[in-house]
Every structure is written in structure tokens, then in C-alpha cells.
Design a protein around this motif. Structure first.
Motif, PDB file in Angstrom:
ATOM      1  N   PRO A   1       0.815  -1.215   0.000  1.00 53.45           N
ATOM      2  CA  PRO A   1       0.000   0.000   0.000  1.00 53.45           C
ATOM      3  C   PRO A   1       0.851   1.269   0.000  1.00 53.45           C
ATOM      4  O   PRO A   1       0.466   2.276  -0.616  1.00 53.45           O
ATOM      5  N   ALA A   2       2.014   1.236   0.670  1.00 51.45           N
ATOM      6  CA  ALA A   2       2.884   2.410   0.685  1.00 51.45           C
ATOM      7  C   ALA A   2       3.332   2.777  -0.723  1.00 51.45           C
ATOM      8  O   ALA A   2       3.390   3.959  -1.088  1.00 51.45           O
ATOM      9  N   GLU A   3       3.640   1.774  -1.518  1.00 50.58           N
ATOM     10  CA  GLU A   3       4.063   2.024  -2.899  1.00 50.58           C
ATOM     11  C   GLU A   3       2.931   2.633  -3.712  1.00 50.58           C
ATOM     12  O   GLU A   3       3.155   3.521  -4.536  1.00 50.58           O
ATOM     13  N   VAL A   4       1.704   2.183  -3.459  1.00 53.08           N
ATOM     14  CA  VAL A   4       0.543   2.788  -4.119  1.00 53.08           C
ATOM     15  C   VAL A   4       0.410   4.248  -3.701  1.00 53.08           C
ATOM     16  O   VAL A   4       0.242   5.152  -4.529  1.00 53.08           O
ATOM     17  N   GLY A   5       0.492   4.502  -2.392  1.00 56.76           N
ATOM     18  CA  GLY A   5       0.336   5.861  -1.887  1.00 56.76           C
ATOM     19  C   GLY A   5       1.390   6.817  -2.407  1.00 56.76           C
ATOM     20  O   GLY A   5       1.112   7.994  -2.650  1.00 56.76           O
ATOM     21  N   LYS A   6       2.598   6.320  -2.583  1.00 61.31           N
ATOM     22  CA  LYS A   6       3.693   7.160  -3.057  1.00 61.31           C
ATOM     23  C   LYS A   6       3.484   7.618  -4.489  1.00 61.31           C
ATOM     24  O   LYS A   6       3.925   8.704  -4.879  1.00 61.31           O
ATOM     25  N   SER A   7       2.772   6.821  -5.280  1.00 60.68           N
ATOM     26  CA  SER A   7       2.631   7.087  -6.712  1.00 60.68           C
ATOM     27  C   SER A   7       1.337   7.805  -7.085  1.00 60.68           C
ATOM     28  O   SER A   7       1.233   8.314  -8.193  1.00 60.68           O
ATOM     29  N   CYS A   8       0.343   7.826  -6.198  1.00 60.11           N
ATOM     30  CA  CYS A   8      -1.010   8.226  -6.587  1.00 60.11           C
ATOM     31  C   CYS A   8      -1.543   9.370  -5.724  1.00 60.11           C
ATOM     32  O   CYS A   8      -1.274   9.433  -4.526  1.00 60.11           O
ATOM     33  N   HIS A   9      -2.353  10.221  -6.348  1.00 56.82           N
ATOM     34  CA  HIS A   9      -2.969  11.312  -5.585  1.00 56.82           C
ATOM     35  C   HIS A   9      -4.365  10.943  -5.105  1.00 56.82           C
ATOM     36  O   HIS A   9      -4.958  11.638  -4.282  1.00 56.82           O
ATOM     37  N   VAL A  10      -4.916   9.836  -5.627  1.00 58.10           N
ATOM     38  CA  VAL A  10      -6.176   9.285  -5.126  1.00 58.10           C
ATOM     39  C   VAL A  10      -5.954   7.794  -4.926  1.00 58.10           C
ATOM     40  O   VAL A  10      -5.510   7.102  -5.846  1.00 58.10           O
ATOM     41  N   VAL A  11      -6.259   7.298  -3.728  1.00 59.78           N
ATOM     42  CA  VAL A  11      -6.150   5.871  -3.433  1.00 59.78           C
ATOM     43  C   VAL A  11      -7.523   5.368  -2.997  1.00 59.78           C
ATOM     44  O   VAL A  11      -8.135   5.920  -2.080  1.00 59.78           O
ATOM     45  N   ILE A  12      -7.985   4.324  -3.671  1.00 53.59           N
ATOM     46  CA  ILE A  12      -9.305   3.752  -3.414  1.00 53.59           C
ATOM     47  C   ILE A  12      -9.113   2.411  -2.723  1.00 53.59           C
ATOM     48  O   ILE A  12      -8.433   1.527  -3.240  1.00 53.59           O
ATOM     49  N   SER A  13      -9.714   2.274  -1.565  1.00 53.00           N
ATOM     50  CA  SER A  13      -9.582   1.056  -0.770  1.00 53.00           C
ATOM     51  C   SER A  13     -10.850   0.219  -0.904  1.00 53.00           C
ATOM     52  O   SER A  13     -11.952   0.689  -0.608  1.00 53.00           O
ATOM     53  N   VAL A  14     -10.685  -1.045  -1.342  1.00 55.52           N
ATOM     54  CA  VAL A  14     -11.827  -1.942  -1.515  1.00 55.52           C
ATOM     55  C   VAL A  14     -11.526  -3.252  -0.768  1.00 55.52           C
ATOM     56  O   VAL A  14     -11.540  -4.329  -1.360  1.00 55.52           O
ATOM     57  N   VAL A  15     -11.228  -3.119   0.508  1.00 58.58           N
ATOM     58  CA  VAL A  15     -10.937  -4.287   1.335  1.00 58.58           C
ATOM     59  C   VAL A  15     -12.181  -4.656   2.143  1.00 58.58           C
ATOM     60  O   VAL A  15     -13.224  -4.013   2.027  1.00 58.58           O
ATOM     61  N   VAL A  16     -12.084  -5.702   2.966  1.00 52.80           N
ATOM     62  CA  VAL A  16     -13.283  -6.297   3.558  1.00 52.80           C
ATOM     63  C   VAL A  16     -13.887  -5.469   4.681  1.00 52.80           C
ATOM     64  O   VAL A  16     -15.103  -5.309   4.752  1.00 52.80           O
TER      65      VAL A  16
END
Length: 296
Positions: free
Chosen positions: A51-66
Motif C-alpha cells: 500500500p505504501a508504494e501505491v500511496g507514493k505514486s497516486c494522488h487518489v487511493v481507493i480502498s476496496v478491502v473487507v
């Protein structure tokens, strides 16, 4: 093109990520299951190891976990996204959670300079894949502005329910109250028909063309007719979601007799060994009936 992150590539998340990819965005994905992110990226996109790698690259992060616990982990756990999200980024939370937890999460992220959308989803895997699902959203206008066009790429209906977190999650658990009760009632009706010797396919045909029909009866009892309990939404999802419904009502001493009964039915199915099966497997709690067999 924007760099958009999607964490959680289950039945709903994978469809949402594909919708964003179709809309021309560079989709960065992460999933706890080995190989899931890489499989998505084969057709376009970027597989991320954490998730850290996603956050570092993106200005919007969408979480679709349980659930809330998994959301906490992907945000604040080891290699969590919160540590890498830049100020002004948006975290979009699509899980079904306790509304009070969602309200508190907005404040926690706000302290880090991160915007937040309380944005639970509904519609099932097929609608997620086609971009036709429903989103129940609440959050600050600045968060909506940063997500302009993104929500519409994933959903046919995007409801804005307030300028602070909370109402998105409240509306979602009310939806889950109805969904859980409808599935339980559909299972009970089909079970009674089987007990009375009515042909299951004939009963299904009549009910789906009569006033007693519901979307859940039509959808879930089709699984029963095929004897296909592959989990699109598992029994334990409704153990969790109806539990959240009852917790919310209990806090204000509000009675929910139907939701309570449905919750007990899913609990019984779960403890009987059907926890990970499709939620239509709640029909298996009824004694003295012969369920349809596969291939009939």
C-alpha cells in the motif's frame, strides 16, 4: 491521465480498477494475494508490492478491502499508504464499516493533511466490472473535487450524502439490513417450497414473476437452483454487516427484530460450516429438505 491507486482486487475492487483503466487512468494496484496485482497489470496498469508504494505514486487511493481492520492495516500498518500519501491526496474508503469509525478516520487523516471520502459501494461484481454500481459518498467538497470524474468512471449512481464522513456508511448499513433480510427471507421461502414438495425451478419461475419477488430472491435463489455456492458474497459478510447494523441500532436503543433474526440465521449457517460459501448457503440451515443438485 491520472495515477489512481486501487488496494484490494476482490470481486468488487478488480471491476472498479478495470473501469478506471477503461477510462484512461494509470491504475496502480495492490492486493494481499500473491500474483493478483501482477495479473491485473498484464492488461495495463502498475502492480505495486505494498500500500505504501501505491500511496507514493497516486494522488487518489481507493480502498476496496473487507472491513475496518483491513483498512487500518493498509493505511497505518507496516508499509501502509498513509505514510506516503502527499498532502491534499484523497483516500476513498469503499468498505462496509461502523459509521462512527468512518467519522473518526476522517479526523485522523485530516490531521495528516489527507482528504477522505466515506464511499461504500453496492451492486455486485458484474456491475462493478461494467461501471454500473452504486456509490454512497460523503466527504468534504475538496475531496469530491479531487475525485471529479473518477467516481463516475466506476459507478452509474454516485450519491453525495453530506459534506462530512458518516452518512455514506450509515446509508450502506441500512442497505445491508435490507439485503440481509431479503436473502434470509428468500432462503426461507424456497426452503418451505422444497419441504412441501414443490419443484424448485417451478417455484422460482412463479415467484420471480409475482408480487412476492425481490432482487435478492431472483439473484440468490438462482445460485441455489444451480447448486453453485461459489462465494460472490459470503455468508460471513452478512454475519459482519448485519452485526454492524445491530451495533448501530443498539447504541440508540432502536429495535430491529427482522435484522436480528436474519443475523442469527447467517450466524447459524456460519457455525454450521458454510462461512465461506455464497450467502445463499443460508438455506442450508433448514432441516428436512433436499436441495437441488448440480447439473439438474
Amino acid at each position: 491521465m491520472s495515477n489512481i491507486g486501487v488496494i484490494g482486487l476482490g470481486a468488487m475492487g478488480s471491476g472498479m480498477a478495470k473501469s478506471l483503466r477503461r477510462a484512461g487512468h494509470a491504475v496502480h494496484v495492490c492486493d494481499a494475494r500473491p500474483g493478483a496485482a501482477e495479473a491485473f497489470a498484464k492488461d495495463g496498469g502498475v502492480a505495486c508490492a505494498s500500500p505504501a508504494e501505491v500511496g507514493k505514486s497516486c494522488h487518489v487511493v481507493i480502498s476496496v478491502v473487507v472491513n475496518a481492520q483491513q483498512t487500518e492495516e493498509i493505511l497505518f500498518g507496516p508499509n501502509g499508504a498513509a505514510s506516503e500519501l502527499a498532502g491534499g491526496s484523497v483516500f476513498v474508503m469503499c468498505s462496509t464499516v461502523d459509521p462512527n469509525w468512518s467519522i473518526a478516520l476522517e479526523s485522523r487523516l485530516e490531521a495528516l493533511g489527507i482528504l477522505y471520502l466515506d464511499a461504500p459501494i453496492s451492486g455486485g461484481a458484474a456491475k462493478a466490472a461494467s461501471g454500473d454500481m452504486t456509490m454512497m459518498t460523503a466527504g468534504k467538497p475538496a475531496a469530491f473535487e479531487r475525485c471529479e470524474g473518477l467516481l463516475e468512471a466506476m459507478a452509474a449512481k454516485v450519491y453525495r450524502l453530506g459534506d462530512r464522513a458518516g452518512n455514506g456508511s450509515k446509508v450502506k448499513i441500512i442497505n445491508q439490513l435490507l439485503a440481509g433480510v431479503h436473502i434470509a427471507a428468500a432462503a426461507e421461502a424456497m426452503a418451505l417450497g422444497l419441504r412441501e414438495g414443490v419443484d424448485a425451478a417451478s417455484l422460482y419461475e412463479v415467484i420471480t414473476n409475482s408480487a412476492g419477488n425481490s432482487w435478492m430472491f431472483k439473484n440468490r435463489m438462482a445460485h441455489v437452483l444451480k447448486a453453485d455456492y461459489t462465494p460472490l458474497s459470503a455468508v460471513d459478510i452478512f454475519v459482519k454487516d448485519l452485526g454492524l447494523v445491530l451495533d448501530t441500532a443498539r447504541a440508540s436503543k432502536f429495535p430491529l427484530p427482522l435484522a436480528s433474526t436474519a443475523h442469527q440465521m447467517f450466524m447459524q449457517a456460519s457455525t454450521a460450516g458454510f462461512a465461506k460459501e455464497d450467502d445463499s448457503a443460508v438455506i442450508k440451515i433448514f432441516p428436512g429438505i433436499e436441495l437441488p443438485k448440480a447439473g439438474r
